[in-house]
Design an enzyme around this catalytic site. Structure first.
Site, PDB file in Angstrom:
ATOM      1  N   GLY A 147      10.480  -1.169  -4.131  1.00  0.00           N
ATOM      2  CA  GLY A 147      11.704  -0.613  -4.125  1.00  0.00           C
ATOM      3  C   GLY A 147      12.943  -1.313  -4.804  1.00  0.00           C
ATOM      4  O   GLY A 147      13.780  -0.727  -5.393  1.00  0.00           O
ATOM      5  N   SER A 292       5.703   7.380   1.863  1.00  0.00           N
ATOM      6  CA  SER A 292       7.356   7.640   1.746  1.00  0.00           C
ATOM      7  C   SER A 292       7.657   8.966   2.373  1.00  0.00           C
ATOM      8  O   SER A 292       7.028   9.990   2.031  1.00  0.00           O
ATOM      9  CB  SER A 292       7.415   7.707   0.156  1.00  0.00           C
ATOM     10  OG  SER A 292       8.750   8.364   0.162  1.00  0.00           O
ATOM     11  N   LYS A 332      -0.218   1.597   2.115  1.00  0.00           N
ATOM     12  CA  LYS A 332       1.022   1.564   2.841  1.00  0.00           C
ATOM     13  C   LYS A 332       1.109   2.401   3.762  1.00  0.00           C
ATOM     14  O   LYS A 332       1.157   3.734   3.446  1.00  0.00           O
ATOM     15  CB  LYS A 332       2.012   1.546   1.932  1.00  0.00           C
ATOM     16  CG  LYS A 332       3.379   0.759   2.385  1.00  0.00           C
ATOM     17  CD  LYS A 332       4.419   0.497   1.351  1.00  0.00           C
ATOM     18  CE  LYS A 332       5.301  -0.252   2.110  1.00  0.00           C
ATOM     19  NZ  LYS A 332       6.454  -0.720   0.989  1.00  0.00           N
TER      20      LYS A 332
END
Length: 484
Positions: A147, A292, A332
């Protein structure tokens, strides 16, 4: 017609004729001479000039040394606040910070951690925080999450800040703009951020080209070839092909394009496989992002059946990477999918696909419990907190700590059985933790709960470029106090 030309020529010749030196000084047409001055530099003048020059040089060096040291207090107390004043829009601040670090690195003026303290040691053999992850001995168990460096522009700058792990990305197979602006909002009262970037990315081809250029420049400096690094020859045997630094790991995060229908699992597989094909040669670890909150339907892929298929495709493609040491694969996961059944489904997919580990945590869509009791937010912060997107900040730490412990227990209790019912031995799955970690004490807690690496994101935004160094110092002190 020749006469005027000759007269002009004569006049020019007279005008440029050298001055005659008189035979005697006393003659009436002599030209007075000026004699060199016999004055001398005052006594001690040379020493004063040297002393002033030396003082200026020493002062410049001290200023340089201080300004580029991550321990300098202004990195924590001045720079983050100044950036917030100069760039009211958080995304503008993000891009300006990345560009500044990139340019400073090119000039050798970037902040860096110096090995003048045990916590700053980059040598795993002497560091008191050394750990082994994926067979690589790391100098410390701290990392920087994806990020901050979305397009792999500054991985070496981030490594210079002291972590052993840097994650770049997320990267999508094709370029995409992400969500409309504004899409990043600060909540300084709780050191938090809300972002709905939507995985803006220049695409896998662009990132691969950037990482390959980095690798080639590194090889030229060593006088070896790109293939030497890929094959791990004797000349490059101690250098991981991703980080290009001994004792460090480069993670590359991948995600599907927003336009790819999440219900078409084969299309999603193709997105991730394309990323692996382009990026695997330059990564120590590939990270599959299915968590996300800003890409519609992405978190739906955490269901066991689609996740198993996607991860299996990624693992198989990673095994085809043209180098001797194949990249590891991690997934993730979201902090919001915390029901036992959801977590058990992820664990099953991890074991069935052959993935090497899990990164626990991402931004959260939840808003309850983010503001500690007694903290009052101003009108702008309250408005930002209501924006759509994922929240990151210290308020996530408690959830991260709980999920690390639960995932560690579930991963260790799961066993693979062969067709005849016998238990198959397999290496322990690795867990990285990210979400709300801002201090050395918190890092030690997630490590003791079962994580191998504690990763930082928003803590760097508010704590400045000295955050990793500061956390390591706190960890070393805590361990020293414990053994005293």
């Amino acid at each position: 017609m020749a006469a005027p030309y000759l007269r002009a020529r004569k006049a020019l010749g007279t005008g440029f004729r050298p001055l005659a030196i008189p035979a005697k000084l006393g003659s009436s047409n002599s030209i007075p001479r000026r004699f060199a001055s016999t004055s001398t530099t005052p006594a001690g003048g040379g020493f004063k000039t040297f002393a002033i020059s030396a003082s200026l040089g020493v002062s410049a060096f001290i200023a340089y040394y201080y300004a580029t040291d991550t321990r300098a207090s202004f990195h924590q107390w001045a720079v983050p606040r100044l950036i917030r004043v100069l760039f009211p829009d958080a995304e503008d601040a993000h891009h300006a910070g990345t560009a500044a670090l990139k340019n400073l690195y090119a000039l050798g003026l970037h902040p860096r951690e110096r090995p003048s303290t045990p916590a700053g040691s980059a040598d795993p053999a002497t560091s008191p925080l050394a750990v082994t992850v994926f067979g690589t001995r790391l100098a410390n168990p701290l990392g920087i999450s994806a990020g901050l460096d979305k397009d792999a522009e500054i991985p070496d700058v981030l490594f210079a800040l002291g972590p052993s792990v840097v994650e770049v990305g997320g990267c999508t197979p094709l370029p995409q703009e992400g969500n409309p602006k504004p899409r990043v909002f600060r909540v300084p009262g709780v050191d938090g951020l809300i972002n709905r970037y939507g995985l803006n990315s220049r695409g896998a081809d662009a990132m691969a080209a950037r990482l390959r250029d980095r690798l080639r420049r590194f090889a030229r400096r060593l006088g070896i070839t790109e293939r030497d690094i890929m094959e791990g020859t004797e000349a490059a045997s101690v250098v991981p092909p991703g980080s290009l630094q001994p004792g460090k790991l480069l993670l590359v995060q991948m995600a599907k394009n927003k336009a790819t229908n999440e219900r078409d699992v084969e299309a999603v597989q193709r997105d991730y496989v394309r990323c692996v094909d382009r990026l695997a040669p330059y990564a120590d670890v590939l990270v599959v992002n299915v968590s996300s909150p800003n890409t519609p339907g992405l978190r739906d892929l955490q269901a066991t059946e689609p996740l198993t298929r996607i991860l299996t495709a990624v693992v198989e493609e990673a095994k085809k990477t043209s180098r001797s040491r194949k990249p590891k694969v991690m997934v993730k996961v979201s902090p919001d999918e915390d029901d036992d059944s959801q977590m058990e489904g992820v664990v099953q997919a991890v074991w069935m696909s052959g993935v090497d580990g899990i990164i626990v945590g991402n931004t959260t869509k939840r808003r309850a419990g983010l503001v500690p009791e007694g903290v009052r937010l101003n009108a702008r912060e309250l408005k930002a907190l209501k924006e759509e997107g994922g929240f990151s900040g210290p308020a996530l730490f408690v959830q991260t700590l709980k999920m690390v412990g639960r995932y560690r227990k579930m991963l260790d209790s799961y066993s693979l059985r062969s067709a005849d019912g016998e238990v198959q031995e397999a290496p322990q799955k690795v867990v990285f933790a990210t979400g709300g970690i801002t201090t050395g004490e918190q890092a030690l807690k997630v490590l003791n709960a079962g994580a191998s690496v504690a990763m930082v994101y928003t803590g760097l935004v508010y704590g400045g470029s000295g955050t990793i160094t500061r956390m390591k110092g706190e960890m070393v002190q805590a361990l020293s106090d414990k053994t005293a």
